[in-house]
Design a protein around this motif. Structure first.
Motif, PDB file in Angstrom:
ATOM      1  N   UNK A  83      -7.235   1.846  -8.188  1.00  0.00           N
ATOM      2  CA  UNK A  83      -7.699   0.550  -7.693  1.00  0.00           C
ATOM      3  C   UNK A  83      -6.626  -0.520  -7.862  1.00  0.00           C
ATOM      4  N   UNK A  84      -5.952  -0.521  -9.008  1.00  0.00           N
ATOM      5  CA  UNK A  84      -4.893  -1.502  -9.250  1.00  0.00           C
ATOM      6  C   UNK A  84      -3.754  -1.317  -8.243  1.00  0.00           C
ATOM      7  N   UNK A  85      -3.317  -0.078  -8.046  1.00  0.00           N
ATOM      8  CA  UNK A  85      -2.217   0.175  -7.112  1.00  0.00           C
ATOM      9  C   UNK A  85      -2.628  -0.184  -5.684  1.00  0.00           C
ATOM     10  N   UNK A  86      -3.848   0.167  -5.298  1.00  0.00           N
ATOM     11  CA  UNK A  86      -4.331  -0.175  -3.958  1.00  0.00           C
ATOM     12  C   UNK A  86      -4.405  -1.682  -3.770  1.00  0.00           C
ATOM     13  N   UNK A 140      -2.508  -3.919  -5.351  1.00  0.00           N
ATOM     14  CA  UNK A 140      -1.133  -4.412  -5.285  1.00  0.00           C
ATOM     15  C   UNK A 140      -0.564  -4.226  -3.878  1.00  0.00           C
ATOM     16  N   UNK A 141      -0.852  -3.087  -3.250  1.00  0.00           N
ATOM     17  CA  UNK A 141      -0.344  -2.818  -1.904  1.00  0.00           C
ATOM     18  C   UNK A 141      -1.214  -3.420  -0.804  1.00  0.00           C
ATOM     19  N   UNK A 194     -12.693   2.871   1.521  1.00  0.00           N
ATOM     20  CA  UNK A 194     -11.260   2.657   1.305  1.00  0.00           C
ATOM     21  C   UNK A 194     -10.597   4.007   1.060  1.00  0.00           C
ATOM     22  N   UNK A 195     -10.237   4.693   2.126  1.00  0.00           N
ATOM     23  CA  UNK A 195      -9.701   6.052   2.028  1.00  0.00           C
ATOM     24  C   UNK A 195      -8.377   6.096   1.282  1.00  0.00           C
ATOM     25  N   UNK A 196      -7.539   5.097   1.487  1.00  0.00           N
ATOM     26  CA  UNK A 196      -6.247   5.080   0.802  1.00  0.00           C
ATOM     27  C   UNK A 196      -6.452   4.900  -0.698  1.00  0.00           C
ATOM     28  N   UNK A 197      -7.358   4.017  -1.063  1.00  0.00           N
ATOM     29  CA  UNK A 197      -7.661   3.804  -2.477  1.00  0.00           C
ATOM     30  C   UNK A 197      -8.226   5.079  -3.092  1.00  0.00           C
TER      31      UNK A 197
END
Length: 93
Positions: free
Chosen positions: A47-50, A52-53, A62-65
């Motif tokens: 979640x944090x990385x998603x 940030x991006x 949220x498929x990427x997350x």
């Protein structure tokens, strides 16, 4: 954090941890509680990385997350399994 938020985090962590174990080949020698812990940490990191991006707030799922969370869980399960197996070998060897 409310008690319902804690239960939700635990359930999502367990699902993410289980998905992380499923994408790894072979059998992992970690138990339920370690899978849960790895899953919760992976869900938070994903979640944090998603965020940030900038891919965390989309319509629908949220498929990427989710992919990031599962990837972190797979990596975490692999690391924990490797450390546990290394410790078992060094104790018995």
């Amino acid at each position: 954090m409310e008690i319902s938020g804690i239960f939700t985090a635990l359930i999502i962590g367990l699902i993410i941890g289980a998905l992380g174990r499923l994408v790894l080949p072979g059998r992992q020698q970690i138990g339920f509680w370690l899978t849960l812990l790895v899953g919760v940490v992976a869900a938070l990191l994903g979640t944090v990385v998603a965020t940030v991006f900038g891919v965390a707030d989309t319509r629908g799922i949220d498929w990427i997350e989710l992919a990031l969370q599962v990837a972190f869980a797979a990596g975490g399960v692999a690391v924990v399994d490797g450390v546990r197996n290394k410790n078992k070998r060094s104790i018995s060897g």
